[in-house]
Enzyme design. Structure first.
Site, PDB file in Angstrom:
ATOM      1  N   CYS A 174       0.821  -1.205   0.000  1.00 52.19           N
ATOM      2  CA  CYS A 174       0.000   0.000   0.000  1.00 52.19           C
ATOM      3  C   CYS A 174       0.862   1.264   0.000  1.00 52.19           C
ATOM      4  O   CYS A 174       1.477   1.586  -1.003  1.00 52.19           O
ATOM      5  CB  CYS A 174      -0.984  -0.045   1.165  1.00 52.19           C
ATOM      6  SG  CYS A 174      -2.338   1.144   1.008  1.00 52.19           S
ATOM      7  N   HIS A 213      -3.807  -5.213  -0.164  1.00 53.72           N
ATOM      8  CA  HIS A 213      -3.537  -5.762   1.167  1.00 53.72           C
ATOM      9  C   HIS A 213      -3.602  -7.290   1.175  1.00 53.72           C
ATOM     10  O   HIS A 213      -4.668  -7.875   1.388  1.00 53.72           O
ATOM     11  CB  HIS A 213      -4.538  -5.196   2.171  1.00 53.72           C
ATOM     12  CG  HIS A 213      -4.315  -3.752   2.474  1.00 53.72           C
ATOM     13  ND1 HIS A 213      -3.630  -3.316   3.584  1.00 53.72           N
ATOM     14  CD2 HIS A 213      -4.662  -2.640   1.786  1.00 53.72           C
ATOM     15  CE1 HIS A 213      -3.576  -1.997   3.579  1.00 53.72           C
ATOM     16  NE2 HIS A 213      -4.193  -1.565   2.500  1.00 53.72           N
ATOM     17  N   GLU A 228      -2.588  -9.252   3.439  1.00 53.19           N
ATOM     18  CA  GLU A 228      -2.786  -9.823   4.780  1.00 53.19           C
ATOM     19  C   GLU A 228      -4.228 -10.216   5.035  1.00 53.19           C
ATOM     20  O   GLU A 228      -4.520 -10.949   5.977  1.00 53.19           O
ATOM     21  CB  GLU A 228      -2.307  -8.845   5.859  1.00 53.19           C
ATOM     22  CG  GLU A 228      -3.220  -7.669   6.137  1.00 53.19           C
ATOM     23  CD  GLU A 228      -3.090  -6.542   5.132  1.00 53.19           C
ATOM     24  OE1 GLU A 228      -3.855  -5.574   5.240  1.00 53.19           O
ATOM     25  OE2 GLU A 228      -2.226  -6.629   4.230  1.00 53.19           O
TER      26      GLU A 228
END
Length: 380
Positions: free
Chosen positions: A264, A354, A356
């Site tokens: 990001c 993202h 994650e």
């Protein structure tokens, strides 16, 4: 921002955009006044992770999903120690949450943390307006904070803009801390916290990485003091054009050819370090259902996004940079925005989204394994 934590269910509220458009509804969460940049998120789930994502600092988030708060708030899912959004906009909040992990309602949590919100407005119309006119400054006013519309509009227009905002240090850790590896330790990573989410170092820890999380103001000397096998630059809020300190640190990492991974804001920092520019998107990408294509494999991934800025890099050519050849590795299929960069002559890459997955799909979890592979290759 001024707030009151008294009950807000029947208190009138007004949302005022900087172009003069207004929406009237009911207070949700704390009663008072707040300002920020109006943005919309297209995720139908994951509101708790959204609220606690530091990248949303100084933003008023409009949820496009009409029903929000159905599962309440639990103590396991926050991505940081507090809610970071400046304000919250929902159409039809749940009256009674229902989930076995729920500890309190979303309304109660917003009031407890002093987050001003508004409900009962046409979020579809508001989202369309932001899509057509672009993200803009906004104010939410409720309770005794309801002056006339002219006064409210003037106050909104005095609020700071997101372009030019240097916010990473406001949300990052002030002191270094360590997230230990889960199981046997294989690698050490220095993670520069520009607004890091809690799940990110956890994903690395799952892969045997001991993560040293450093403040946004960390220097190259601070990074290499932990003797890292790799360096990570996190997500975060604000305008990447202001992040000269992290850019300088990343250039030192690139000069040493240490394995590097960015997410990001970290992708934008890599872009700047390589000599590319950055720019503000009209309304940004926010949500957990954004299609991205890996240009190397042709594979399409559904990914989680939260960014209002992007890297300005050529899509269809390899670029020569001070650190070797670089190329755009991923693009958003909705608008061809750059969603990833990779160097071809050294172990460094980044993505704008993202992996994650907190919240969001797990399509891109392999990127953490790619980072591990780069560190393994450096040891070989």
């Amino acid at each position: 921002m001024t707030t009151s934590t008294r009950g807000a269910a029947k208190v009138p509220a007004v949302l005022v955009l900087e172009d003069g458009r207004t929406f009237r509804g009911r207070a949700y969460g704390a009663v008072g006044v707040t300002f920020g940049e109006a943005v919309f998120s297209t995720g139908m789930t994951g509101y708790q992770e959204t609220l606690t994502d530091p990248s949303y600092h100084r933003q008023v988030v409009v949820m496009t999903a009409p029903h929000v708060g159905n599962t309440g708030v639990n103590d396991e899912d926050p991505e940081s120690k507090r809610i970071w959004v400046s304000g919250y906009v929902v159409r039809d909040p749940a009256r009674v949450p229902s989930n076995w992990r729920s500890r309190r309602s979303l309304d109660e949590e917003l009031r407890h943390q002093g987050v001003v919100g508004i409900s009962g407005i046409d979020t579809r119309a508001l989202t369309r307006h932001l899509r057509e006119s672009g993200a803009m400054r906004v104010g939410i006013f409720s309770g005794s904070a309801l002056p006339d519309e002219g006064t409210m509009l003037a106050e909104v227009r005095q609020a700071p803009e997101m372009k030019g905002a240097n916010l990473a240090a406001e949300v990052a850790t002030k002191e270094t801390y360590v997230v230990p590896a889960i199981g046997a330790k294989r690698f050490t990573v220095a993670a520069v916290d520009l607004g890091i989410k809690g799940m990110t170092p956890h994903r690395m820890a799952e892969r045997g990485i001991e993560v040293h999380v450093l403040p946004a103001t960390a220097t190259a000397e601070d990074v290499y003091a932990v003797n890292p096998d790799g360096v990570f630059f996190s997500n975060g809020p604000g305008d990447p054009a202001t992040a000269d300190g992290p850019v300088a640190v990343m250039r030192e990492v690139l000069a040493r050819k240490t394995p590097l991974f960015g997410i990001c804001f970290g992708n934008q920092i890599l872009g700047r370090a390589l000599g590319f520019g950055t720019y503000k998107l009209k309304y940004g990408h926010r949500g957990i259902n954004q299609p991205v294509q890996d240009r190397t494999t042709g594979k399409v991934e559904v990914t989680a996004h939260n960014h209002g800025f992007a890297v300005d890099a050529p899509l269809d050519q390899v670029s020569d940079t001070p650190y070797g050849r670089a190329e755009v590795s991923h693009v958003c299929l909705n608008d061809n925005v750059v969603e990833g960069l990779q160097l071809l002559d050294q172990p460094a890459f980044s993505v704008q989204y993202h992996p994650e997955a907190a919240a969001g799909p797990h399509d891109a979890a392999y990127l953490f394994d790619r980072f591990v592979s780069l560190m393994e290759g450096q040891r070989a």
